[in-house]
Design an enzyme around this catalytic site. Structure first.
Site, PDB file in Angstrom:
ATOM      1  N   HIS A   1       0.851  -1.195   0.000  1.00 24.29           N
ATOM      2  CA  HIS A   1       0.000   0.000   0.000  1.00 24.29           C
ATOM      3  C   HIS A   1       0.886   1.243   0.000  1.00 24.29           C
ATOM      4  O   HIS A   1       1.934   1.256   0.643  1.00 24.29           O
ATOM      5  CB  HIS A   1      -0.919  -0.007   1.223  1.00 24.29           C
TER       6      HIS A   1
ATOM      7  N   GLU B   1      -4.190   2.066  -7.245  1.00 19.80           N
ATOM      8  CA  GLU B   1      -4.579   3.149  -6.352  1.00 19.80           C
ATOM      9  C   GLU B   1      -3.682   4.361  -6.603  1.00 19.80           C
ATOM     10  O   GLU B   1      -2.586   4.456  -6.021  1.00 19.80           O
ATOM     11  CB  GLU B   1      -4.403   2.727  -4.891  1.00 19.80           C
TER      12      GLU B   1
ATOM     13  N   SER C   1     -10.624   7.004  -2.933  1.00 18.76           N
ATOM     14  CA  SER C   1     -11.852   7.814  -2.847  1.00 18.76           C
ATOM     15  C   SER C   1     -13.080   7.139  -3.453  1.00 18.76           C
ATOM     16  O   SER C   1     -13.956   7.802  -4.019  1.00 18.76           O
ATOM     17  CB  SER C   1     -11.636   9.199  -3.473  1.00 18.76           C
TER      18      SER C   1
END
Ligand code: PGA
Length: 251
Positions: free
Chosen positions: A98, A168, A211
Site C-alpha cells: 500500500h 490506487e 476515494s
C-alpha cells in the site's frame, strides 16, 4: 476460488471491538454472493475475533490482513507477524505494498517481493497495490512508474497463482479526487497487458482504489478491466459500505 467481483474494505489503523460488533449487526450475513466476494482487511489484533464472529454467524465474508512480515514461518523476529500465522487465523488475502506503507514505512520493491513470496507459499492471495503520484501523472510518466512497480512480480514464480492488483493513484487516496473512468480504464488495460505478456498467472484481478464511495461505485465497476474495489474511508461507514457492496452484488 475467487469470484468475479471483489470488494475489499481497508480499515487501515481504525476500528475497535465494539465497532466490529455494531458494524456486523448492520451488514448482516450475506453481502458476499456467488459472484461477489466481500473482504475485510482489518488490523491484525482484530482478525481472530472477527473470524469468530463471522464463523459463529455463518457469514460468508473473507478476511484480509493489511501487511505481512518479510520473514517466513516462526522465529526470533520480535513484533513480526508471518504469513503462516495469518493463515492460521483464517486470513485468505493480504494487502501488500500500500502506498502508505511504501511512503511511511520505507517499504521497497525487495521487501515487497519477499512478502508476496511468503504469502504465495502458504496459499494466501496477495492484493498488490500500485499507483502513481500526482507528479508522475502530471509529467506523463505514470505508466513507466506503474511498470516498475509491476516488475516486482516478475521476480517471483507465480505460475498458476491468483493475484489481485489494486490500482490506487496516490493522489486519489483519501482526497475525494478520482481519475476519469477513461484514465482508470487505461491503467487497468495496461496492467492486464503487462501480466499477459510477462507472467503465467492462473488469474489476475484488477481492483480500483482511491476515494471510492457509494456514488462512484457503479461507474467504476462499469470500467472495462476493473474487477472490483479497494475501499478505505467509506468502508468505515457501515451504511455506505453496505451500499457499495449492494451495488457490486447487483452489478
Ligand atoms: P480511500 O483509501 O478510499 O480512503 O481513498 C483507499 C485506500 O487507501 O486503500
Amino acid at each position: 476460488m475467487i469470484k468475479s467481483k471483489i470488494v475489499v474494505a481497508n480499515w487501515k489503523m481504525n476500528g475497535n471491538i465494539a465497532k466490529i460488533r455494531t458494524d456486523f449487526n448492520y451488514y448482516g450475513q450475506n453481502k458476499s454472493t456467488n459472484n461477489t466476494q466481500v473482504v475485510y482487511a482489518v488490523p491484525n489484533v482484530y482478525i481472530s475475533s472477527i473470524n469468530e464472529l463471522f464463523n459463529g454467524n455463518n457469514a460468508n465474508y473473507n478476511l484480509a490482513a493489511q501487511d505481512v512480515s518479510i520473514f517466513n514461518g516462526y522465529g526470533a523476529y520480535t513484533g513480526e507477524v508471518s504469513a503462516d500465522m495469518l493463515k492460521n487465523c483464517g486470513v485468505t488475502y493480504v494487502i501488500v505494498g500500500h502506498s502508505e506503507r511504501r511512503a511511511l514505512c520505507n517499504e521497497d520493491n525487495g521487501a515487497l517481493t519477499r512478502k508476496i513470496e511468503n504469502l504465495i507459499q502458504v496459499g494466501i492471495t496477495p492484493i498488490y497495490c500500485i499507483g502513481e503520484s500526482i507528479k508522475n501523472r502530471e509529467d506523463g510518466d505514470y505508466l513507466n512508474f506503474i511498470q516498475t512497480q509491476l516488475n516486482v512480480l516478475t521476480e517471483l514464480d507465480l505460475n498458476n497463482k491468483n493475484i489481485i492488483i489494486a490500482y490506487e493513484p496516490i493522489w486519489a487516496i483519501g482526497t475525494g479526487l478520482i481519475p476519469t473512468m477513461g484514465q482508470i480504464n487505461e491503467v487497468a488495460n495496461y496492467i492486464h497487458a503487462y501480466i499477459n505478456q510477462n507472467l503465467k498467472l492462473l488469474k489476475v484481478f484488477v481492483l480500483y482504489g482511491g476515494s471510492v464511495n457509494a456514488s462512484n461505485t457503479s461507474d467504476i465497476l462499469h470500467v472495462n478491466g476493473v474487477d472490483g474495489l479497494l475501499v478505505g474511508g467509506a468502508s468505515l461507514k457501515p451504511e455506505e459500505f453496505a451500499n457499495i457492496c449492494d451495488i457490486a452484488v447487483n452489478f
